[in-house]
Design an enzyme around this catalytic site. Structure first.
Site, mmCIF file in Angstrom:
data_model
loop_
_atom_site.group_PDB
_atom_site.id
_atom_site.type_symbol
_atom_site.label_atom_id
_atom_site.label_comp_id
_atom_site.label_asym_id
_atom_site.label_seq_id
_atom_site.Cartn_x
_atom_site.Cartn_y
_atom_site.Cartn_z
ATOM 1 N N ASN A 217 0.847 -1.200 0.000
ATOM 2 C CA ASN A 217 0.000 0.000 0.000
ATOM 3 C C ASN A 217 0.880 1.247 0.000
ATOM 4 O O ASN A 217 2.107 1.142 -0.031
ATOM 5 C CB ASN A 217 -0.967 -0.038 1.196
ATOM 6 C CG ASN A 217 -0.218 -0.120 2.507
ATOM 7 O OD1 ASN A 217 0.545 0.770 2.850
ATOM 8 N ND2 ASN A 217 -0.412 -1.217 3.243
ATOM 9 N N PHE A 330 -4.394 3.621 14.538
ATOM 10 C CA PHE A 330 -4.592 4.632 13.495
ATOM 11 C C PHE A 330 -5.700 4.130 12.581
ATOM 12 O O PHE A 330 -5.901 2.926 12.446
ATOM 13 C CB PHE A 330 -3.305 4.848 12.687
ATOM 14 C CG PHE A 330 -2.416 5.896 13.285
ATOM 15 C CD1 PHE A 330 -1.703 5.639 14.445
ATOM 16 C CD2 PHE A 330 -2.303 7.148 12.702
ATOM 17 C CE1 PHE A 330 -0.888 6.609 15.014
ATOM 18 C CE2 PHE A 330 -1.492 8.127 13.256
ATOM 19 C CZ PHE A 330 -0.788 7.866 14.411
ATOM 20 N N LYS A 344 -13.931 1.431 15.024
ATOM 21 C CA LYS A 344 -12.695 0.624 15.038
ATOM 22 C C LYS A 344 -12.082 0.588 16.430
ATOM 23 O O LYS A 344 -11.602 -0.446 16.896
ATOM 24 C CB LYS A 344 -11.669 1.250 14.084
ATOM 25 C CG LYS A 344 -11.500 0.462 12.811
ATOM 26 C CD LYS A 344 -10.566 1.157 11.856
ATOM 27 C CE LYS A 344 -11.150 1.023 10.456
ATOM 28 N NZ LYS A 344 -10.400 1.752 9.459
HETATM 29 N N1 CTP Z 1 -4.439 -3.155 11.885
HETATM 30 C C1 CTP Z 1 -4.022 -4.322 12.453
HETATM 31 N N2 CTP Z 1 -4.046 -5.478 11.705
HETATM 32 C C2 CTP Z 1 -4.524 -5.486 10.448
HETATM 33 C C3 CTP Z 1 -4.989 -4.279 9.881
HETATM 34 C C4 CTP Z 1 -4.930 -3.117 10.632
HETATM 35 O O1 CTP Z 1 -3.627 -4.335 13.607
HETATM 36 N N3 CTP Z 1 -4.529 -6.610 9.763
HETATM 37 C C5 CTP Z 1 -4.400 -1.925 12.705
HETATM 38 C C6 CTP Z 1 -3.693 -0.753 12.024
HETATM 39 O O2 CTP Z 1 -2.309 -0.726 12.308
HETATM 40 C C7 CTP Z 1 -4.408 0.442 12.617
HETATM 41 C C8 CTP Z 1 -5.812 -0.094 12.889
HETATM 42 O O3 CTP Z 1 -5.719 -1.519 12.911
HETATM 43 O O4 CTP Z 1 -3.861 0.862 13.836
HETATM 44 C C9 CTP Z 1 -6.826 0.312 11.844
HETATM 45 O O5 CTP Z 1 -6.321 0.016 10.540
HETATM 46 P P1 CTP Z 1 -7.214 0.240 9.254
HETATM 47 O O6 CTP Z 1 -6.481 -0.298 8.065
HETATM 48 O O7 CTP Z 1 -7.680 1.651 9.214
HETATM 49 O O8 CTP Z 1 -8.470 -0.643 9.613
HETATM 50 P P2 CTP Z 1 -8.933 -2.096 9.254
HETATM 51 O O9 CTP Z 1 -9.127 -2.829 10.532
HETATM 52 O O10 CTP Z 1 -8.007 -2.717 8.269
HETATM 53 O O11 CTP Z 1 -10.371 -1.800 8.638
HETATM 54 P P3 CTP Z 1 -10.815 -1.287 7.165
HETATM 55 O O12 CTP Z 1 -9.724 -1.707 6.220
HETATM 56 O O13 CTP Z 1 -12.088 -1.942 6.968
HETATM 57 O O14 CTP Z 1 -10.941 0.218 7.264
#
Ligand code: CTP
Length: 404
Positions: A217, A330, A344
Site C-alpha cells: 500500500n 490509526f 474501530k
Molecule cells: N491493523 C491491524 N491489523 C490489520 C490491519 C490493521 O492491527 N490486519 C491496525 C492498524 O495498524 C491500525 C488499525 O488496525 O492501527 C486500523 O487500521 P485500518 O487499516 O484503518 O483498519 P482495518 O481494521 O483494516 O479496517 P478497514 O480496512 O475496513 O478500514
C-alpha cells in the site's frame, strides 16, 4: 529530521567547544545547524583548533564573538570573569571535536586554557564528540579517560567508523554535523516520557505473490517515524517495528525490520512483553495471497486471478495481552472519518485512535502533513487540519502522557 516542534529549544544557550583535530573542519557546520534551529551558540576554541579553522568563520556563522584566550585584553572598566560567565550562561557544553588530549585533561581536572577552565566551572551537562586516529581512540589511556568521564555523568557520542583523515580505517570519525545537532536536541529536550517503553509499528507490509511481485500500500512510514523521533527526544525507550520503507528512523530507536503482516504480528507479540505503550501506525495489509509461488509466474501460465485470504488482524489478535498497556491505533478513512474510527477503536479495544483523512491533498500517505481526529472512549479529543506530522506526533504523545 530537524524542525520538530513540541518544545521550543530556541531559547537555549549552547556553548560549542572546538579542540584541535582535523575534524574541526566540520565544526562550522555544527554551529550553523545549531543556529538554524534557533539556539544561541557561543564558541570557545582551543589554540590548536585555530590551526584547522579560523575564529572568523565561527564568528560569522554564529554572529557572536569567539572566545579562546584566558587573559584577553578587555576594556578598562570590564570586570566580568569571562570563563565563569560563559560557564554559567550555558544550558549545554558541547565539545566537538573532542581530542584525546582534551578528554585526558577533563578526566583529570586540568584547566590550563579557557576551554578546559569552562568545562570545570560549568554546571551545565557536557556532551563530548571524540574524534581521532583509531589507535589513539582504542589506547587504554583514552578508553579509561572516557570511562571516567562517563561515570561522572558526561555524555559521549561514539565516534563513527570509516575512513580517517590520517589514512587509517576504523573508529574515530566525527559523526556527521546533523547527527551531532540531533544529539544536542535530544540532550536538551524536556524528558517528560523518561523511561516509558513505547512500541511503534510503521510503514506498509508487503505480501509476496512470487519472488518478483507483491501486494502493498502507499504508506511510507512518515507518521510512525515522526512518533518514534518525538518519543525518543522526550526520553522514551522506543522500539520500532517497520515494514519496508525508504526513510531513516531516529538514531536512538531500536528498529526491527519485517515484511509481511504475519511477521509484523510475531514481532509485536514479542515486543509487547516489554512495552508500556503500543502505537499501531503501520498500514497492515488486510488481504494476502493464499499461496506463495516459489518460482516466477510466467506469462504463459495464463493466470486469471490471484486468490487472497485475510491477514491476521494484529490488534485484535494481541488484545488478550493488553493488560495495563496503553494501546493507540490509526485509522485511514476517506469518509465518515470520526464514526468509522470510533467503531474501530471499540472493536479493537483501543484507548485512543488517530483517524486520518486519506485521499485528499496534504493528508495521509506520503504527505508531510495530516488532517483528521483523535478519539478516546470519552469522545473526540481533537480535530486537526493540515498539521505537520512532527507536530501531530508531539500532540499524540501529549495526550498519551496525560493518560498514563
Ligand atoms: N491493523 C491491524 N491489523 C490489520 C490491519 C490493521 O492491527 N490486519 C491496525 C492498524 O495498524 C491500525 C488499525 O488496525 O492501527 C486500523 O487500521 P485500518 O487499516 O484503518 O483498519 P482495518 O481494521 O483494516 O479496517 P478497514 O480496512 O475496513 O478500514
Amino acid at each position: 529530521m530537524g524542525n520538530t516542534t513540541g518544545e521550543d529549544l530556541g531559547t537555549k544557550n549552547v556553548l560549542l567547544g572546538i579542540t584541535g583535530g582535523i575534524a574541526a573542519y566540520k565544526a562550522p557546520l555544527i554551529a550553523r545547524g545549531l543556529t538554524n534551529l534557533g539556539f544561541e551558540v557561543h564558541v570557545i576554541m582551543s589554540e590548536s583548533a585555530q590551526q584547522f579553522v579560523t575564529p572568523l568563520t565561527l564568528r560569522t556563522l554564529t554572529g557572536r564573538p569567539v572566545y579562546s584566550e584566558m587573559f584577553p585584553e578587555l576594556p578598562p572598566n570590564a570586570c566580568e570573569v569571562e570563563h565563569i560567565a560563559l560557564a554559567d550562561r550555558a544550558d549545554l557544553f558541547l565539545i566537538a571535536p573532542a581530542t584525546a588530549n582534551c578528554m585526558a585533561k577533563l578526566a583529570h581536572g586540568i584547566a590550563d586554557d579557557l576551554l578546559t577552565c569552562v568545562a570545570l566551572a560549568t554546571k551545565a551537562p557536557i556532551l563530548l564528540c571524540p574524534s581521532m586516529n583509531v589507535n589513539m581512540l582504542s589506547h587504554r589511556a583514552t578508553q579509561e579517560n572516557m570511562r571516567t568521564l562517563r561515570a561522572r555523568g558526561v555524555s559521549i557520542l561514539e565516534p563513527a567508523i570509516g575512513e580517517l583523515a590520517c589514512g587509517w580505517e576504523g573508529a574515530g570519525r566525527l559523526p556527521e554535523p546533523g547527527r551531532i545537532v540531533d544529539e544536542v536536541r535530544r540532550v536538551l529536550y524536556q524528558k517528560d516520557l523518561e523511561g516509558v517503553k513505547v512500541l511503534i509499528t510503521c510503514g506498509p507490509t508487503c505480501e509476496d505473490i512470487d519472488p518478483v511481485r507483491f501486494i502493498t500500500n502507499r504508506s511510507t512510514g512518515k507518521m510512525g517515524s515522526a512518533l518514534a523521533e518525538a518519543a525518543c527526544l522526550r526520553g522514551a525507550l522506543v522500539k520500532v517495528i517497520s515494514g519496508p520503507v525508504s526513510i531513516e528512523y531516529a538514531p536512538w530507536a531500536e528498529v526491527v525490520e519485517v515484511r509481511s503482516a504475519r511477521q509484523m504480528l510475531h514481532a509485536v507479540q514479542e515486543g509487547l512483553t516489554d512495552a508500556d505503550v503500543l502505537i499501531m501506525a503501520a498500514a497492515v495489509a488486510d488481504y494476502v495471497p493464499s499461496v506463495y509461488r516459489d518460482s516466477k509466474i510466467k506469462k504463459g501460465d495464463r493466470l486469471q486471478s490471484i486468490e487472497l485470504s485475510s491477514s491476521p488482524d494484529i490488534l485484535s489478535t494481541i488484545r488478550p495481552l493488553k493488560e495495563e498497556r496503553f494501546f493507540v491505533g490509526f485509522a485511514a478513512e476517506t469518509e465518515n472519518v470520526a464514526d468509522f474510527a470510533k467503531d474501530k477503536m471499540i472493536r479493537k479495544g483501543l484507548d485512543m485512535i488517530v483517524a486520518n483523512r486519506v485521499g485528499q491533498p496534504g493528508s495521509g500517505f506520503a504527505s508531510d502533513t495530516n488532517s483528521g481526529v483523535i478519539i478516546t472512549p470519552e469522545g473526540v479529543l481533537d480535530d486537526f487540519e493540515q498539521m505537520g506530522k512532527d507536530s501531530l506526533a508531539h500532540k499524540i504523545l501529549d495526550f498519551i502522557r496525560e493518560r498514563l
